[in-house]
Design an enzyme around this catalytic site. Structure first.
Site, PDB file in Angstrom:
ATOM      1  CG  LEU A   1      -1.947   1.114   1.318  1.00  0.00           C
ATOM      2  CD1 LEU A   1      -2.795   1.241   0.049  1.00  0.00           C
ATOM      3  CD2 LEU A   1      -2.860   0.911   2.530  1.00  0.00           C
TER       4      LEU A   1
ATOM      5  CG  ASP B   1      10.799  -1.946  15.160  1.00  0.00           C
ATOM      6  OD1 ASP B   1       9.657  -1.955  15.662  1.00  0.00           O
ATOM      7  OD2 ASP B   1      11.443  -2.978  14.952  1.00  0.00           O
ATOM      8  CB  ILE B   2       5.545   0.795  14.746  1.00  0.00           C
ATOM      9  CG1 ILE B   2       5.275  -0.636  14.356  1.00  0.00           C
ATOM     10  CG2 ILE B   2       5.409   1.717  13.582  1.00  0.00           C
ATOM     11  CD1 ILE B   2       3.853  -0.841  13.852  1.00  0.00           C
TER      12      ILE B   2
ATOM     13  CB  THR C   1      -7.503  -6.398   8.266  1.00  0.00           C
ATOM     14  OG1 THR C   1      -7.906  -7.588   7.592  1.00  0.00           O
ATOM     15  CG2 THR C   1      -7.543  -6.696   9.763  1.00  0.00           C
ATOM     16  CG  ASP C   2     -11.111  -8.396   5.072  1.00  0.00           C
ATOM     17  OD1 ASP C   2      -9.900  -8.222   5.350  1.00  0.00           O
ATOM     18  OD2 ASP C   2     -11.493  -9.271   4.276  1.00  0.00           O
TER      19      ASP C   2
ATOM     20  CE  LYS D   1      -4.039  -4.403  10.786  1.00  0.00           C
ATOM     21  NZ  LYS D   1      -2.952  -3.476  10.391  1.00  0.00           N
TER      22      LYS D   1
ATOM     23  CD1 TRP E   1       4.694 -10.811  12.889  1.00  0.00           C
ATOM     24  CD2 TRP E   1       6.024  -9.581  11.569  1.00  0.00           C
ATOM     25  NE1 TRP E   1       5.831 -11.540  12.638  1.00  0.00           N
ATOM     26  CE2 TRP E   1       6.663 -10.808  11.837  1.00  0.00           C
ATOM     27  CE3 TRP E   1       6.676  -8.645  10.757  1.00  0.00           C
ATOM     28  CZ2 TRP E   1       7.923 -11.118  11.317  1.00  0.00           C
ATOM     29  CZ3 TRP E   1       7.920  -8.957  10.250  1.00  0.00           C
ATOM     30  CH2 TRP E   1       8.532 -10.168  10.529  1.00  0.00           C
TER      31      TRP E   1
ATOM     32  CE1 TYR F   1      -3.007  -8.803   9.904  1.00  0.00           C
ATOM     33  CE2 TYR F   1      -4.974  -9.809   8.945  1.00  0.00           C
ATOM     34  CZ  TYR F   1      -4.039  -8.792   8.975  1.00  0.00           C
ATOM     35  OH  TYR F   1      -4.133  -7.756   8.085  1.00  0.00           O
TER      36      TYR F   1
END
Ligand SMILES: NC(=O)c1ccc[n+]([C@@H]2O[C@H](COP(=O)([O-])OP(=O)(O)OC[C@H]3O[C@@H](n4cnc5c(N)ncnc54)[C@H](OP(=O)(O)O)[C@@H]3O)[C@@H](O)[C@H]2O)c1
Length: 286
Positions: free
Chosen positions: A12, A37-38, A96-97, A124, A61, A120
């Site tokens: 993206l 690096d977040i 994300t969906d 998110k 990730w 995941y």
């Protein structure tokens, strides 16, 4: 106006940088993981020595291992959100969906209850909640089935479409599910809509995907048709796959928030896919 894009080399991010650079008066600060690096407060503090007006976080990730998933997808956005709130920076957090359980029978609205099933998706969603709590000035953009030039770094520089076409060119038998429906999102189209959302001053949670819905099988079949390929393609169902990680059966996204903001839905997925398959052919990425 300065907009920081983290990371500039994600699927993206690669689409966002040129899309945002085209706007007169906007300056893009491309950031890579090696710059920031977040999960590390030190480089984040360094970024905010000169705060951008907007920070777009595409970093994530893709894992079912809870520790790195929560560290990168939840703690990381929280650390960014705290700094953004203190500096008056708009945080655009990409999500994300997979925050939905996939049990719906109509497209998911932004206001629908979330119930992620995978690690995941849980990580998110935690990132979304932490951004909402820490940074009142936020825009959370949920995309679905993202694909585009360069592919996903988390998937080794591939995506569903480039994978399918690569397998077909290699003469492999291909099995794809017919009972998992989603709204594929072409990264350059998502980048255009994110640019429109920022310009329009939209805040809150917004779904961004190409218009329409298809099964993974239909998406693969259309990709082969556009590429002029006739592989050994087999229809399977989710029941034929291992149960873990859980895959939501239905994650078609409704565009209520886009329309409420007076913005158009991105074009139909078939048109976007045709552009990408053409791009793959011209750039030999498969
Ligand atoms: N790809 C999909 O199918 C999909 C579907 C729905 C939603 N999304 C969401 O869309 C967003 C963008 O996905 P994408 O496919 O464009 O991403 P991508 O190409 O896979 O890139 C992920 C990026 O995150 C970076 N990163 C990982 N850990 C990091 C850390 N600790 N600090 C800073 N950067 C880190 C990676 O850096 P390195 O490469 O250097 O490690 C890479 O640049 C994500 O938020 C994802 O959740 C994606």
């Amino acid at each position: 106006m300065e907009i920081a894009v983290l990371t500039a080399n994600s699927q993206l991010g690669r689409a966002l940088v040129p899309e945002l650079e085209r706007i007169p008066g906007w300056r893009v600060r491309p950031l890579l993981r090696r710059d920031l690096d977040i999960t590390d407060v030190t480089p984040i503090a360094r970024l905010f020595e000169s705060p951008p007006a907007v920070l777009i976080n595409t970093a994530f990730w893709a894992t079912e291992d809870p520790e790195p998933a929560l560290r990168v997808n939840a703690l990381g956005p929280r650390l960014l959100a705290e700094r953004c709130a203190a500096a008056g920076t708009l945080l655009v957090q990409v999500s994300t969906d997979y925050v939905f359980d996939g049990e719906a029978d109509r497209p998911y609205r932004e206001t629908d209850p979330t119930a992620p099933r995978s690690v995941y998706g849980i990580s998110k969603l935690a990132g979304e909640h932490l951004v909402r709590a820490a940074a009142p000035d936020h825009l959370i953009v949920r995309v679905s089935g993202l694909y585009g030039p360069g592919g996903s770094r988390a998937k080794g520089g591939t995506n569903f479409v480039s994978d399918m076409i690569g397998m077909a060119r290699a003469g492999k038998a291909i099995r794809v599910v017919t009972d998992q429906l989603h709204s594929p999102t072409y990264a350059p189209d998502a980048a255009t809509t994110i640019r429109q959302l920022i310009s329009a001053g939209v805040r809150g949670t917004v779904h961004v995907s190409n218009t329409g819905a298809c099964s993974k099988y239909d998406f693969a079949a259309r990709s082969f048709e556009l590429a002029g390929l006739a592989p050994d393609l087999h229809a399977i169902t989710l029941a034929d796959l291992p149960p873990l990680p859980p895959r939501p059966r239905y994650t078609v996204l409704a565009h209520d928030a886009l329309h409420a903001a007076g913005l158009p839905s991105p074009r139909p997925w078939q048109d976007a896919l045709a552009d990408y398959v053409r791009w793959l052919g011209e750039n030999g990425e498969t």
